[in-house]
Scaffold this active site. Structure first.
Site, PDB file in Angstrom:
ATOM      1  N   LYS A 145     -27.790 -30.325  21.350  1.00  7.35           N
ATOM      2  CA  LYS A 145     -27.931 -31.781  21.344  1.00  7.35           C
ATOM      3  C   LYS A 145     -28.657 -32.303  20.106  1.00  7.35           C
ATOM      4  CE  LYS A 145     -28.640 -31.533  26.352  1.00  7.35           C
ATOM      5  NZ  LYS A 145     -28.747 -30.050  26.335  1.00  7.35           N
ATOM      6  N   GLU A 168     -18.790 -32.315  24.189  1.00 10.51           N
ATOM      7  CA  GLU A 168     -18.757 -32.589  25.624  1.00 10.51           C
ATOM      8  C   GLU A 168     -19.893 -31.909  26.375  1.00 10.51           C
ATOM      9  OE1 GLU A 168     -17.774 -34.800  28.296  1.00 10.51           O
ATOM     10  OE2 GLU A 168     -15.936 -34.613  27.120  1.00 10.51           O
ATOM     11  N   ALA A 173     -22.867 -30.971  31.100  1.00  4.90           N
ATOM     12  CA  ALA A 173     -22.381 -29.588  31.198  1.00  4.90           C
ATOM     13  C   ALA A 173     -20.854 -29.564  31.200  1.00  4.90           C
ATOM     14  CB  ALA A 173     -22.965 -28.905  32.428  1.00  4.90           C
ATOM     15  N   LEU A 175     -18.808 -31.318  33.063  1.00  6.40           N
ATOM     16  CA  LEU A 175     -18.166 -32.570  33.473  1.00  6.40           C
ATOM     17  C   LEU A 175     -17.703 -33.356  32.246  1.00  6.40           C
ATOM     18  CD1 LEU A 175     -20.695 -33.709  36.232  1.00  6.40           C
ATOM     19  CD2 LEU A 175     -18.472 -32.615  36.565  1.00  6.40           C
ATOM     20  N   GLY A 226     -30.157 -19.132  33.271  1.00  3.39           N
ATOM     21  CA  GLY A 226     -29.568 -19.887  32.171  1.00  3.39           C
ATOM     22  C   GLY A 226     -29.485 -21.375  32.421  1.00  3.39           C
ATOM     23  N   ASP A 240     -35.079 -33.234  27.429  1.00  9.18           N
ATOM     24  CA  ASP A 240     -33.652 -32.921  27.521  1.00  9.18           C
ATOM     25  C   ASP A 240     -32.871 -34.118  28.056  1.00  9.18           C
ATOM     26  OD1 ASP A 240     -31.403 -30.980  27.434  1.00  9.18           O
ATOM     27  OD2 ASP A 240     -31.424 -31.269  29.597  1.00  9.18           O
ATOM     28  N   LYS A 244     -29.972 -36.598  26.119  1.00  3.33           N
ATOM     29  CA  LYS A 244     -28.679 -36.960  26.706  1.00  3.33           C
ATOM     30  C   LYS A 244     -28.519 -38.480  26.762  1.00  3.33           C
ATOM     31  CE  LYS A 244     -28.583 -32.792  29.581  1.00  3.33           C
ATOM     32  NZ  LYS A 244     -28.699 -32.248  30.950  1.00  3.33           N
TER      33      LYS A 244
END
Length: 273
Positions: A145, A168, A173, A175, A226, A240, A244
């Site tokens: 990102k 994407e 993730a 989607l 993970g 995070d 996004k």
């Protein structure tokens, strides 16, 4: 009769942590599927934070599957890429020379066979390399990102040619969040608000805490599975989610920076009976 190869796709992977290694294993395991589709994904180079392992001749060969499998095992065990020298037809370059070799590959392959740079790292340091690759006609795929959440000019440069970049997996993730947003915008419909749970990691952590598990154990398990960022504090501290949100806001045309995002820190209170 095997399907003839119609398309060869040279790939350079930046970052061979958990996500990068999973991608390499996935490429190797899907060779039969690729063959049926007439596609050959040729991994010509893999870079970590200090060096680059690259095929001897990026024009005609890639790193073979046996070497890629050994690479994944070595990095999982904490070994450097240099431990793989002598196990295949490859060369090793240390930084900063490694960066120059990636640019050389981008220059020669970008406007001929094509080259895809896949950024699975977790650093801002790849931004200039990605921008140079785009200038040379390469395609860029991001799981990282940070190149999209630094300076707005960098974001604009990377996404200006939307045919050559895919990001994407930076939001949502698996989607198709980015694709859905861009299609709505392209249709002329306004987007006034996006509401959602943008952190699967925090969702997992909260669910496990509700079941009475210890916070430290839950975070450790999430990292081993993970689910977290390489540094779990990015998830727990809200950074995070902020990244996004910034990517989505910029897609909507907002010329804002990370300083415009109000991050409310997660506080976990442990009640002792």
């Amino acid at each position: 009769m095997p399907t003839p190869v119609k398309s060869v796709l040279p790939v350079v992977l930046l970052g061979c942590g958990g996500v990068g290694r999973y991608l390499l294993r996935h490429i190797v395991s899907c060779r039969p599927l690729h063959a049926n589709q007439g596609v050959a994904i040729r991994v010509v180079g893999v870079a970590d934070s200090s060096s680059l392992l690259v095929a001897e001749d990026v024009h005609s060969t890639g790193l073979d599957d046996a070497l890629l499998t050994q690479l994944c095992a070595a990095k999982s065990a904490g070994s450097p890429l240099s431990s793989l020298l002598g196990r295949g037809h490859c060369q090793l370059f240390k930084n900063p020379e490694a960066r120059g070799k990636v640019i050389d590959a981008a220059t020669t392959l970008g406007r001929t066979t094509g080259l895809v740079l896949v950024d699975c790292s977790a650093t801002y340091d790849t931004v200039s390399l990605l921008k140079d690759a785009v200038d040379h006609g390469c395609c860029v795929v991001l799981a990282n990102k940070k190149p999209l959440t630094g300076a707005y000019e960098d974001f604009q440069k990377l996404v200006s040619n939307f045919r050559r970049i895919r990001f994407e997996s930076t939001v949502g993730a698996g989607l198709p969040v980015i694709a859905s947003v861009t299609r709505i915008i392209a249709s002329g419909d306004p987007i006034t608000r996006i509401v959602g749970s943008l952190s699967g990691t925090l969702g997992y952590v909260m669910s496990e805490l509700e079941d009475g598990k210890k916070f430290s154990e839950v975070v450790k398990t999430a990292k081993s599975l993970g689910y977290t960022e390489p540094d779990p504090r990015d998830d727990l501290g809200g950074m995070d989610v902020a990244r996004k949100a910034l990517i989505l806001a910029r897609l909507l045309g907002q010329q804002i920076s990370m300083e415009s995002i109000n991050v409310c820190l997660l506080r976990v209170y442990i009640l002792v009976n």
